[in-house]
Design a protein around this motif. Structure first.
Motif, PDB file in Angstrom:
ATOM      1  N   CYS A  88       0.809  -1.150   0.142  1.00 46.51           N
ATOM      2  CA  CYS A  88       0.207   0.110   0.124  1.00 46.51           C
ATOM      3  C   CYS A  88       0.968   1.173   0.055  1.00 46.51           C
ATOM      4  O   CYS A  88       1.771   1.377   0.771  1.00 46.51           O
ATOM      5  CB  CYS A  88      -1.065   0.121   1.255  1.00 46.51           C
ATOM      6  N   HIS A  90       0.071   4.095   1.276  1.00 47.00           N
ATOM      7  CA  HIS A  90       0.208   4.919   2.322  1.00 47.00           C
ATOM      8  C   HIS A  90       1.222   4.695   3.265  1.00 47.00           C
ATOM      9  O   HIS A  90       2.061   5.295   3.505  1.00 47.00           O
ATOM     10  CB  HIS A  90      -1.330   4.865   2.843  1.00 47.00           C
ATOM     11  N   LEU A  91       1.187   3.310   4.057  1.00 45.98           N
ATOM     12  CA  LEU A  91       2.138   3.037   5.060  1.00 45.98           C
ATOM     13  C   LEU A  91       2.588   1.723   4.823  1.00 45.98           C
ATOM     14  O   LEU A  91       3.368   1.005   5.675  1.00 45.98           O
ATOM     15  CB  LEU A  91       1.585   3.109   6.376  1.00 45.98           C
ATOM     16  N   GLY A  92       2.487   1.017   3.715  1.00 44.20           N
ATOM     17  CA  GLY A  92       3.182  -0.162   3.285  1.00 44.20           C
ATOM     18  C   GLY A  92       2.540  -1.562   3.716  1.00 44.20           C
ATOM     19  O   GLY A  92       3.227  -2.560   3.601  1.00 44.20           O
ATOM     20  N   CYS A  93       1.276  -1.538   4.129  1.00 43.95           N
ATOM     21  CA  CYS A  93       0.521  -2.608   4.411  1.00 43.95           C
ATOM     22  C   CYS A  93       0.343  -3.554   3.247  1.00 43.95           C
ATOM     23  O   CYS A  93       0.219  -2.735   1.963  1.00 43.95           O
ATOM     24  CB  CYS A  93      -0.768  -2.323   5.179  1.00 43.95           C
ATOM     25  N   CYS A 106      -7.030  -2.267   1.501  1.00 39.98           N
ATOM     26  CA  CYS A 106      -6.075  -2.347   2.727  1.00 39.98           C
ATOM     27  C   CYS A 106      -6.633  -2.209   4.081  1.00 39.98           C
ATOM     28  O   CYS A 106      -7.364  -1.152   4.245  1.00 39.98           O
ATOM     29  CB  CYS A 106      -4.988  -0.939   2.625  1.00 39.98           C
ATOM     30  N   CYS A 108      -5.298  -2.024   6.911  1.00 39.34           N
ATOM     31  CA  CYS A 108      -4.859  -1.082   7.963  1.00 39.34           C
ATOM     32  C   CYS A 108      -5.614   0.094   8.142  1.00 39.34           C
ATOM     33  O   CYS A 108      -5.895   0.338   9.289  1.00 39.34           O
ATOM     34  CB  CYS A 108      -3.444  -0.617   7.722  1.00 39.34           C
ATOM     35  N   HIS A 109      -6.044   0.963   7.164  1.00 37.12           N
ATOM     36  CA  HIS A 109      -6.488   2.140   7.178  1.00 37.12           C
ATOM     37  C   HIS A 109      -7.791   2.358   6.209  1.00 37.12           C
ATOM     38  O   HIS A 109      -8.072   3.389   5.949  1.00 37.12           O
ATOM     39  CB  HIS A 109      -5.420   3.392   7.241  1.00 37.12           C
ATOM     40  N   GLY A 110      -8.082   1.368   5.586  1.00 39.86           N
ATOM     41  CA  GLY A 110      -9.109   1.356   4.853  1.00 39.86           C
ATOM     42  C   GLY A 110      -8.990   1.944   3.366  1.00 39.86           C
ATOM     43  O   GLY A 110      -9.799   2.440   2.730  1.00 39.86           O
ATOM     44  N   SER A 111      -7.948   2.197   2.961  1.00 40.94           N
ATOM     45  CA  SER A 111      -7.759   2.578   1.432  1.00 40.94           C
ATOM     46  C   SER A 111      -8.271   1.598   0.593  1.00 40.94           C
ATOM     47  O   SER A 111      -8.218   0.231   0.670  1.00 40.94           O
ATOM     48  CB  SER A 111      -6.443   2.697   1.081  1.00 40.94           C
ATOM     49  N   PRO A 123      -6.676   6.967   2.716  1.00 37.26           N
ATOM     50  CA  PRO A 123      -5.469   7.945   2.996  1.00 37.26           C
ATOM     51  C   PRO A 123      -4.416   7.609   1.984  1.00 37.26           C
ATOM     52  O   PRO A 123      -3.288   8.542   1.922  1.00 37.26           O
ATOM     53  CB  PRO A 123      -5.055   7.592   4.279  1.00 37.26           C
TER      54      PRO A 123
END
Ligand code: FES
Length: 172
Positions: A88, A90-93, A106, A108-111, A123
């Motif tokens: 991802c 965003h932060l790599g998940c 994703c 982690c934060h819903g992208s 995000p």
């Protein structure tokens, strides 16, 4: 009475020790080189950063096909094979494909991303990055050393809205 240290026995011992040291150092140098080459060879042929022989061309369809060794999904967009990196932006998940919504999600934060990896919500600052692909006869090769960054939000190029509930349960 003199003590001559260069007796034939001493000379023989010195020569033997000198040769033993040289042989030992040569052995260490060879072992070190061999190990280094072995590590580089394994990274190049099977790890991320190298070229991965990923799948038969006929196995790539409009349903994303996960290729673990290439950490990516292969799918057909307008008849062209694309390789979407699972990471991802965003932060790599790890981004996962959801069959019910037909989106990438994703957890982690819903992208969310459409089937072409273009960002749809959340995000993530851009779409999923892509690896270069090539065909060798009927084998699709993924060049994980050549990355193209995903497009910024608002760049959806395919008209494939979500088809159902998401899989991650993350509210976006
Ligand atoms: Fe994917 Fe944050 S890491 S949305």
């Amino acid at each position: 009475m003199t003590n001559n240290s260069n007796t034939p026995t001493d000379m023989g011992r010195r020569t033997f020790l000198s040769r033993a040291w040289k042989a030992g150092l040569a052995l260490i140098a060879v072992a070190g080189s061999w190990t280094t080459l072995d590590i580089l060879r394994s990274i190049r042929s099977s790890g991320l950063g190298g070229i991965i022989r990923a799948a038969q061309a006929t196995d790539v369809t409009e349903v994303p096909l996960y290729i673990r060794g290439a950490q990516s999904y292969l799918t057909l967009i307008d008849g062209e094979v694309v390789a979407l990196w699972q990471r991802c932006p965003h932060l790599g998940c790890r981004v996962a494909w959801c069959d019910s919504s037909r989106e990438f999600e994703c957890a982690c934060h819903g992208s969310t991303f459409n089937r072409a990896g273009e960002v749809r919500s959340g995000p993530s600052p851009r779409g999923m990055d892509r690896f270069a692909v090539a065909a060798d006869a009927d084998i699709i090769e993924v060049d994980t050393g050549t990355v193209t960054e995903g497009a910024p939000p608002g760049s959806e190029s395919i008209d494939e809205p979500p088809t159902g509930a998401g899989c991650s349960g993350h509210a976006t």
